[in-house]
Design an enzyme around this catalytic site. Sequence first.
Site, PDB file in Angstrom:
ATOM      1  N   HIS A  62      -2.815   2.336   2.241  1.00 49.53           N
ATOM      2  CA  HIS A  62      -2.487   1.786   3.564  1.00 49.53           C
ATOM      3  C   HIS A  62      -3.231   0.494   3.898  1.00 49.53           C
ATOM      4  CE1 HIS A  62       0.085   5.080   4.729  1.00 49.53           C
ATOM      5  NE2 HIS A  62      -0.875   5.943   4.459  1.00 49.53           N
ATOM      6  N   SER A 110       2.334   8.131   1.035  1.00 50.16           N
ATOM      7  CA  SER A 110       2.108   8.194   2.469  1.00 50.16           C
ATOM      8  C   SER A 110       2.909   7.090   3.152  1.00 50.16           C
ATOM      9  CB  SER A 110       0.612   8.020   2.742  1.00 50.16           C
ATOM     10  OG  SER A 110       0.351   8.086   4.124  1.00 50.16           O
ATOM     11  N   GLU A 136       5.915   0.621   5.707  1.00 47.31           N
ATOM     12  CA  GLU A 136       5.221   0.632   4.419  1.00 47.31           C
ATOM     13  C   GLU A 136       5.135   2.035   3.866  1.00 47.31           C
ATOM     14  OE1 GLU A 136       1.993   1.841   3.415  1.00 47.31           O
ATOM     15  OE2 GLU A 136       1.023   2.234   5.310  1.00 47.31           O
TER      16      GLU A 136
END
Length: 190
Positions: A62, A110, A136
């Site tokens: 992330h 994720s 994303e």
Amino acid sequence: MPPRETKRAELPLSRASPAGVVEGYASLFGVGDSGGDIVMAGAFARSIAKRGPKGVKMLWQHDAAQPIGVWTSLVEDAKGLKVAGRLDLSVARAREALSLVSSGAVDGLSIGFRTKRATTDMASGLRRLQEVDLWEISIVTFPMLPQARIDAVKRTTRPLHEIQLLRLKAKEAALRFQRKLDQCGAHTPF
């Protein structure tokens, strides 16, 4: 504007090719994650139609400062958000990611998104995400949804250097054969 959120899913990224192709489920429908959210079927449809795979970034953990490749396919199926992408092996972090994924040290996926539409069950406190703006998908160590994992890291049967060596040996053998034909006075028909 709603805040950006992330959800980590734990389905293994168990295959990755030397070319860096990865596949897996970034999210599963109807499954509660450790943050108390349940993504509903169809939640990604508008975002995928709007952005397409190229509009959804592939990141490492992330971190927006660490893009590591591109997503080539984002598809909602009956199970969840099935994804495929390619690590950019000219990027050091992507090569590291490929090594970690290939060894099984890292296998989580994720999602990073903004909630567009959700309801909260007052009795359980669970939030049902009906529509999200997906921006994303990261390869991560610890996904929030334990089942969101990379389930494919495609491999060739031989390392690239072995394939190149075999090609070179085949070319050399063809040249030796041609020289022998030339020494015998035989002519090739082409």
